[in-house]
Design a protein around this motif. Structure first.
Motif: not given
Length: 357
Positions: A109-126, A148-158
């Motif tokens: 599962l690849v989450i593709c962001g970019g320079f102007r991607s709006m950084l806000k919580s996306e419940p469906r993506l979470n 979005y990965i961090a916002d989903s609160k899944i384990p991230i590691g170091q």
């Protein structure tokens, strides 16, 4: 003229040159036993980085090509409307929206962001990311996809990677995270594998690292031969040069011998002549090649000549006879037999298939 392959009876590449020939040397039996490909789901956020997306997609497509069977079925998804706008204002139609994704074990599962991607919580993506960990899916974040990965609160590691321009907002929202802005990160958690990169330059490094860990260094380097070889040299197009530069431990006698082989493909040098030219004995050159290259000098010479022949067949209008002469074979018949043993097809078939693409 000495033909180095006369007494060699194995019929597959054994030196590092196998990486450059993986795409062209699969057996028909292997191709006929294909397992269903795994899924690679690309979630394209609006203003996603086209360059990051292209690098990751190209890497997986190339992996499919160099493997003996397709590994990944790549599909694109958007948050809505079955389309996504890239950072260069090109609108991409997608295979569906994220609610259409049917997660499977072994998928990416690849989450593709970019320079102007709006950084806000996306419940469906979470919700999708949380579900992905339940399926032990490999999760990747490109550019600021890691937000979005961090916002989903899944384990991230170091650590997690983010583009430099998004570091401030990441520190504000997730003060406890260890952020990287210059490279990629790879974390193994209890539920999933997580890889993130901060931009297109680190995306290729991330993907080659992923292929090494999942499929081995041969496939990673085979992919790099196709899409990353220009990073090794702006001028040299010879695969052996990449090998000589990347393997710093290779003795000068071996490097000099390979260069001599490369420059003497039509009129072959004997192994005794090679040894004399580099200033060592035949016994020494045999031992050094076995230790450092994994094959005898004669074997390496043959593999390089066949690789060069394959390139000429695909990229020139030389006849099969002319290719055989240019690569030091005693006759076109002997060349064709040897070529078929290594590639599973005749020189004529290689040319036909390359022209059909």
């Amino acid at each position: 003229m000495v033909d180095a392959g006369d007494k060699l009876n194995t019929s597959h590449f054994q030196s590092h040159l196998k990486r450059a020939n993986l795409l062209f040397s699969h057996s028909n039996a292997a191709k006929s036993q294909q397992a269903p490909p795994k899924k690679a789901y690309f979630v394209l956020l609006d203003h996603f980085s086209m360059s990051c997306f292209s690098v990751v997609l190209d890497t997986l497509v190339t992996l499919n090509m160099v493997h003996d069977q397709p590994i990944y079925d790549c599909q694109t998804y958007s948050l809505q409307d079955c389309k996504a706008l890239s950072d260069i204002s090109i609108e991409i139609p997608t295979n569906g929206n994220i609610q259409d994704i049917k997660l499977e074990k072994g998928a990416i599962l690849v989450i593709c962001g970019g320079f102007r991607s709006m950084l806000k919580s996306e419940p469906r993506l979470n919700a999708l990311l949380v579900k992905a960990t339940q399926y032990h899916v490999t999760i990747m974040g490109l550019w600021n996809g890691s937000f979005y990965i961090a916002d989903s609160k899944i384990p991230i590691g170091q650590a997690i990677s983010i583009h430099q321009d998004n570091k401030a907002i990441m520190e504000e929202h997730f003060p406890d995270l260890n952020l990287s802005t210059s490279n990629f990160t790879h974390a193994l958690t209890q539920d999933s594998t997580l890889l993130t990169c901060s931009g297109p330059n680190s995306a290729l490094d991330m993907m080659l690292h992923y292929i090494v860990s999942a499929y081995g260094s041969d496939y990673s380097q085979a992919v790099a031969e196709v899409i990353g070889s220009d990073r090794n040299s702006a001028t040299s197009t010879k695969i052996t040069k990449h090998f000589l530069r990347s393997e710093l431990h290779i003795p000068n006698a071996v490097k000099d011998s390979i260069t001599l082989m490369e420059n003497n493909l039509e009129d072959l040098l004997s192994i005794d002549e090679l040894a004399k030219l580099v200033g060592i004995s035949r016994r020494q050159i045999e031992r050094l090649f076995k230790v450092n290259v994994g094959v005898t000098p004669a074997r390496y010479y043959l593999e390089h000549r066949l690789t060069h022949a394959r390139q000429l067949l695909q990229q020139s209008n030389l006849s099969v006879f002319e290719v055989s002469i240019a690569c030091g074979f005693i006759s076109s018949a002997h060349f064709s037999r040897t070529y078929h043993r290594f590639f599973g097809q005749s020189p004529t078939e290689t040319r036909r298939l390359s022209q059909a693409v």
